[in-house]
Scaffold this motif. Structure first.
Motif, PDB file in Angstrom:
ATOM      1  N   VAL A  85      59.308  85.121 -21.915  1.00  0.00           N
ATOM      2  CA  VAL A  85      58.441  86.267 -21.638  1.00  0.00           C
ATOM      3  C   VAL A  85      59.180  87.561 -21.976  1.00  0.00           C
ATOM      4  CG1 VAL A  85      57.245  87.578 -19.836  1.00  0.00           C
ATOM      5  CG2 VAL A  85      57.096  85.076 -19.878  1.00  0.00           C
ATOM      6  N   GLY A  86      60.469  87.601 -21.683  1.00  0.00           N
ATOM      7  CA  GLY A  86      61.267  88.777 -22.011  1.00  0.00           C
ATOM      8  C   GLY A  86      61.347  89.025 -23.502  1.00  0.00           C
ATOM      9  N   VAL A  87      61.471  87.954 -24.286  1.00  0.00           N
ATOM     10  CA  VAL A  87      61.496  88.075 -25.744  1.00  0.00           C
ATOM     11  C   VAL A  87      60.175  88.636 -26.247  1.00  0.00           C
ATOM     12  CG1 VAL A  87      61.531  86.773 -27.909  1.00  0.00           C
ATOM     13  CG2 VAL A  87      63.217  86.264 -26.134  1.00  0.00           C
ATOM     14  N   ILE A  88      59.066  88.092 -25.729  1.00  0.00           N
ATOM     15  CA  ILE A  88      57.738  88.575 -26.135  1.00  0.00           C
ATOM     16  C   ILE A  88      57.584  90.049 -25.789  1.00  0.00           C
ATOM     17  CG2 ILE A  88      55.250  88.350 -25.766  1.00  0.00           C
ATOM     18  CD1 ILE A  88      55.787  85.340 -25.184  1.00  0.00           C
ATOM     19  N   ASN A  89      57.942  90.421 -24.567  1.00  0.00           N
ATOM     20  CA  ASN A  89      57.809  91.814 -24.142  1.00  0.00           C
ATOM     21  C   ASN A  89      58.666  92.754 -24.993  1.00  0.00           C
ATOM     22  OD1 ASN A  89      55.934  91.585 -22.027  1.00  0.00           O
ATOM     23  ND2 ASN A  89      57.515  90.961 -20.575  1.00  0.00           N
ATOM     24  N   ALA A  90      59.906  92.339 -25.274  1.00  0.00           N
ATOM     25  CA  ALA A  90      60.811  93.183 -26.047  1.00  0.00           C
ATOM     26  C   ALA A  90      60.316  93.363 -27.474  1.00  0.00           C
ATOM     27  CB  ALA A  90      62.217  92.582 -26.039  1.00  0.00           C
ATOM     28  N   HIS A  91      59.841  92.267 -28.088  1.00  0.00           N
ATOM     29  CA  HIS A  91      59.328  92.350 -29.452  1.00  0.00           C
ATOM     30  C   HIS A  91      58.061  93.204 -29.492  1.00  0.00           C
ATOM     31  CE1 HIS A  91      57.332  90.461 -33.141  1.00  0.00           C
ATOM     32  NE2 HIS A  91      58.385  91.104 -33.593  1.00  0.00           N
ATOM     33  N   TRP A  92      57.198  93.016 -28.500  1.00  0.00           N
ATOM     34  CA  TRP A  92      55.952  93.786 -28.428  1.00  0.00           C
ATOM     35  C   TRP A  92      56.243  95.273 -28.245  1.00  0.00           C
ATOM     36  CZ3 TRP A  92      51.117  91.317 -28.703  1.00  0.00           C
ATOM     37  CH2 TRP A  92      49.996  92.152 -28.535  1.00  0.00           C
ATOM     38  N   ASP A  93      57.209  95.588 -27.381  1.00  0.00           N
ATOM     39  CA  ASP A  93      57.569  96.990 -27.158  1.00  0.00           C
ATOM     40  C   ASP A  93      58.121  97.617 -28.431  1.00  0.00           C
ATOM     41  OD1 ASP A  93      56.776  96.791 -24.547  1.00  0.00           O
ATOM     42  OD2 ASP A  93      58.796  96.567 -23.722  1.00  0.00           O
ATOM     43  N   PHE A  94      58.914  96.848 -29.170  1.00  0.00           N
ATOM     44  CA  PHE A  94      59.455  97.349 -30.432  1.00  0.00           C
ATOM     45  C   PHE A  94      58.327  97.676 -31.409  1.00  0.00           C
ATOM     46  CE2 PHE A  94      60.591  96.396 -34.842  1.00  0.00           C
ATOM     47  CZ  PHE A  94      61.620  97.321 -35.046  1.00  0.00           C
ATOM     48  N   LEU A  95      57.352  96.787 -31.518  1.00  0.00           N
ATOM     49  CA  LEU A  95      56.222  97.010 -32.419  1.00  0.00           C
ATOM     50  C   LEU A  95      55.370  98.188 -31.955  1.00  0.00           C
ATOM     51  CD1 LEU A  95      55.136  93.310 -33.091  1.00  0.00           C
ATOM     52  CD2 LEU A  95      56.393  94.827 -34.635  1.00  0.00           C
ATOM     53  N   THR A  96      55.231  98.350 -30.651  1.00  0.00           N
ATOM     54  CA  THR A  96      54.467  99.476 -30.110  1.00  0.00           C
ATOM     55  C   THR A  96      55.114 100.809 -30.482  1.00  0.00           C
ATOM     56  OG1 THR A  96      53.696  98.136 -28.237  1.00  0.00           O
ATOM     57  CG2 THR A  96      53.578 100.529 -27.988  1.00  0.00           C
ATOM     58  N   LYS A  97      56.441 100.843 -30.442  1.00  0.00           N
ATOM     59  CA  LYS A  97      57.172 102.066 -30.765  1.00  0.00           C
ATOM     60  C   LYS A  97      57.318 102.274 -32.276  1.00  0.00           C
ATOM     61  CE  LYS A  97      59.825 101.830 -26.467  1.00  0.00           C
ATOM     62  NZ  LYS A  97      61.143 101.539 -25.869  1.00  0.00           N
ATOM     63  N   ASN A  98      57.159 101.200 -33.049  1.00  0.00           N
ATOM     64  CA  ASN A  98      57.328 101.271 -34.506  1.00  0.00           C
ATOM     65  C   ASN A  98      56.140 100.603 -35.209  1.00  0.00           C
ATOM     66  OD1 ASN A  98      60.399 102.178 -34.806  1.00  0.00           O
ATOM     67  ND2 ASN A  98      60.290 100.643 -33.180  1.00  0.00           N
ATOM     68  N   PRO A  99      54.914 101.074 -34.967  1.00  0.00           N
ATOM     69  CA  PRO A  99      53.731 100.386 -35.495  1.00  0.00           C
ATOM     70  C   PRO A  99      53.651 100.371 -37.021  1.00  0.00           C
ATOM     71  CG  PRO A  99      53.134 102.539 -34.608  1.00  0.00           C
ATOM     72  CD  PRO A  99      54.555 102.290 -34.211  1.00  0.00           C
ATOM     73  N   LEU A 100      54.233 101.371 -37.676  1.00  0.00           N
ATOM     74  CA  LEU A 100      54.145 101.436 -39.134  1.00  0.00           C
ATOM     75  C   LEU A 100      54.993 100.380 -39.824  1.00  0.00           C
ATOM     76  CD1 LEU A 100      54.231 105.294 -39.835  1.00  0.00           C
ATOM     77  CD2 LEU A 100      52.261 103.761 -39.925  1.00  0.00           C
ATOM     78  N   ILE A 101      55.961  99.818 -39.112  1.00  0.00           N
ATOM     79  CA  ILE A 101      56.880  98.895 -39.763  1.00  0.00           C
ATOM     80  C   ILE A 101      56.186  97.592 -40.166  1.00  0.00           C
ATOM     81  CG2 ILE A 101      57.801  97.588 -37.786  1.00  0.00           C
ATOM     82  CD1 ILE A 101      60.608  98.175 -39.049  1.00  0.00           C
ATOM     83  N   VAL A 102      55.123  97.223 -39.446  1.00  0.00           N
ATOM     84  CA  VAL A 102      54.389  95.999 -39.788  1.00  0.00           C
ATOM     85  C   VAL A 102      53.713  96.152 -41.137  1.00  0.00           C
ATOM     86  CG1 VAL A 102      52.508  94.471 -39.125  1.00  0.00           C
ATOM     87  CG2 VAL A 102      54.041  95.384 -37.373  1.00  0.00           C
ATOM     88  N   TRP A 103      52.951  97.242 -41.300  1.00  0.00           N
ATOM     89  CA  TRP A 103      52.259  97.472 -42.565  1.00  0.00           C
ATOM     90  C   TRP A 103      53.245  97.744 -43.691  1.00  0.00           C
ATOM     91  CZ3 TRP A 103      47.527  96.268 -43.801  1.00  0.00           C
ATOM     92  CH2 TRP A 103      46.582  96.090 -42.781  1.00  0.00           C
ATOM     93  N   PHE A 104      54.352  98.385 -43.354  1.00  0.00           N
ATOM     94  CA  PHE A 104      55.394  98.640 -44.352  1.00  0.00           C
ATOM     95  C   PHE A 104      55.932  97.327 -44.917  1.00  0.00           C
ATOM     96  CE2 PHE A 104      60.062  98.845 -44.875  1.00  0.00           C
ATOM     97  CZ  PHE A 104      60.110  99.602 -46.031  1.00  0.00           C
ATOM     98  N   ALA A 105      56.271  96.388 -44.031  1.00  0.00           N
ATOM     99  CA  ALA A 105      56.811  95.105 -44.473  1.00  0.00           C
ATOM    100  C   ALA A 105      55.783  94.320 -45.283  1.00  0.00           C
ATOM    101  CB  ALA A 105      57.263  94.289 -43.261  1.00  0.00           C
ATOM    102  N   LEU A 106      54.527  94.350 -44.840  1.00  0.00           N
ATOM    103  CA  LEU A 106      53.472  93.655 -45.574  1.00  0.00           C
ATOM    104  C   LEU A 106      53.286  94.266 -46.964  1.00  0.00           C
ATOM    105  CD1 LEU A 106      50.743  93.174 -42.811  1.00  0.00           C
ATOM    106  CD2 LEU A 106      52.067  91.379 -43.936  1.00  0.00           C
ATOM    107  N   ARG A 107      53.263  95.593 -47.027  1.00  0.00           N
ATOM    108  CA  ARG A 107      53.072  96.278 -48.309  1.00  0.00           C
ATOM    109  C   ARG A 107      54.209  95.950 -49.275  1.00  0.00           C
ATOM    110  NH1 ARG A 107      54.174 101.115 -46.966  1.00  0.00           N
ATOM    111  NH2 ARG A 107      52.171 101.695 -46.070  1.00  0.00           N
ATOM    112  N   GLU A 108      55.435  95.967 -48.767  1.00  0.00           N
ATOM    113  CA  GLU A 108      56.589  95.702 -49.622  1.00  0.00           C
ATOM    114  C   GLU A 108      56.534  94.291 -50.194  1.00  0.00           C
ATOM    115  OE1 GLU A 108      59.238  98.044 -50.443  1.00  0.00           O
ATOM    116  OE2 GLU A 108      57.460  99.149 -49.791  1.00  0.00           O
ATOM    117  N   ASN A 109      56.145  93.332 -49.364  1.00  0.00           N
ATOM    118  CA  ASN A 109      56.064  91.943 -49.834  1.00  0.00           C
ATOM    119  C   ASN A 109      54.926  91.741 -50.821  1.00  0.00           C
ATOM    120  OD1 ASN A 109      58.177  90.260 -48.493  1.00  0.00           O
ATOM    121  ND2 ASN A 109      57.273  91.102 -46.650  1.00  0.00           N
ATOM    122  N   LEU A 110      53.771  92.347 -50.526  1.00  0.00           N
ATOM    123  CA  LEU A 110      52.617  92.215 -51.429  1.00  0.00           C
ATOM    124  C   LEU A 110      52.879  92.877 -52.783  1.00  0.00           C
ATOM    125  CD1 LEU A 110      49.689  92.854 -48.927  1.00  0.00           C
ATOM    126  CD2 LEU A 110      50.252  90.689 -50.042  1.00  0.00           C
TER     127      LEU A 110
END
Length: 206
Positions: A85-110
């Motif tokens: 649960v701690g891993v999930i919370n920590a990863h989720w918090d990271f994504l919440t604070k850095n929401p653009l990084i998800v689309w950035f990684a997807l864009r770079e790969n595509l």
């Protein structure tokens, strides 16, 4: 380094991060970074030499922050389920604070960019393997005791990462549904995180 130089160096770093996240690695140039930072292009090269080195520093810091935030929850007094649960919370918090990084990684790969992949293989993956070695030992111990259903550490982490990331990929659709109310979108995401936790813990049950 005096205060003015330190401030300019930080402004260049922030400008580069903003452009990389919004436009991608290929479309970002040192000229654009300089314009965003309000300085001349020579200063960008003076402080960081190349666009590649700027990208490497920014992404490495982001990924290391994520790895550190997750591994810091592995306290000896926690149950394995609490650690998950701690891993999930920590990863989720990271994504919440850095929401653009998800689309950035997807864009770079595509777009077929190798900069992100090469950096991950070279710098991030070895550190992540070391960081999660303790969690893997705990996982195998719980499996041997018959407390949880067999699963590899890679499958467990990939399940968590994929479930978490999915909600940040479709976050714009949440905003379309509820409008501009940030509180409403946050409420949806909080609920989705709880569903992720339930799903992962259910997978671990015998």
């Amino acid at each position: 380094m005096n205060k003015d130089k330190a401030n300019m160096e930080q402004k260049i770093l922030e400008a580069a991060e903003k452009l990389f996240m919004e436009q991608g690695f290929a479309s970002t140039t040192t000229a654009k970074i300089a314009k965003e930072a309000g300085c001349n292009q020579a200063l960008v090269h003076y402080y960081y030499r190349t666009k590649e080195l700027l990208f490497e520093r920014i992404y490495k810091e982001k990924m290391q922050l994520m790895v550190n935030s997750i591994t810091n929850i592995n306290t000896s007094g926690s149950t394995f389920e609490e650690k998950v649960v701690g891993v999930i919370n920590a990863h989720w918090d990271f994504l919440t604070k850095n929401p653009l990084i998800v689309w950035f990684a997807l864009r770079e790969n595509l777009n077929g960019s190798t900069a992100l992949v090469n950096l991950f293989i070279k710098e991030i993956r070895p550190k992540a393997i070391d960081a999660f070695s303790k969690l893997e030992k705990d996982l195998n111990t719980e499996i041997e005791k018959g407390n949880i259903s067999p699963i590899t550490i890679y499958d467990l982490l990939l399940t968590i990462i994929s479930l978490d990331i999915a909600h940040f990929v479709i976050q714009p659709f949440y905003q379309m549904i509820v409008g501009d109310g940030e509180t409403s979108v946050k409420h949806i995401l909080d609920n989705r995180k709880e569903e992720v936790i339930k799903t992962v813990l259910a997978r671990l049950k015998k």
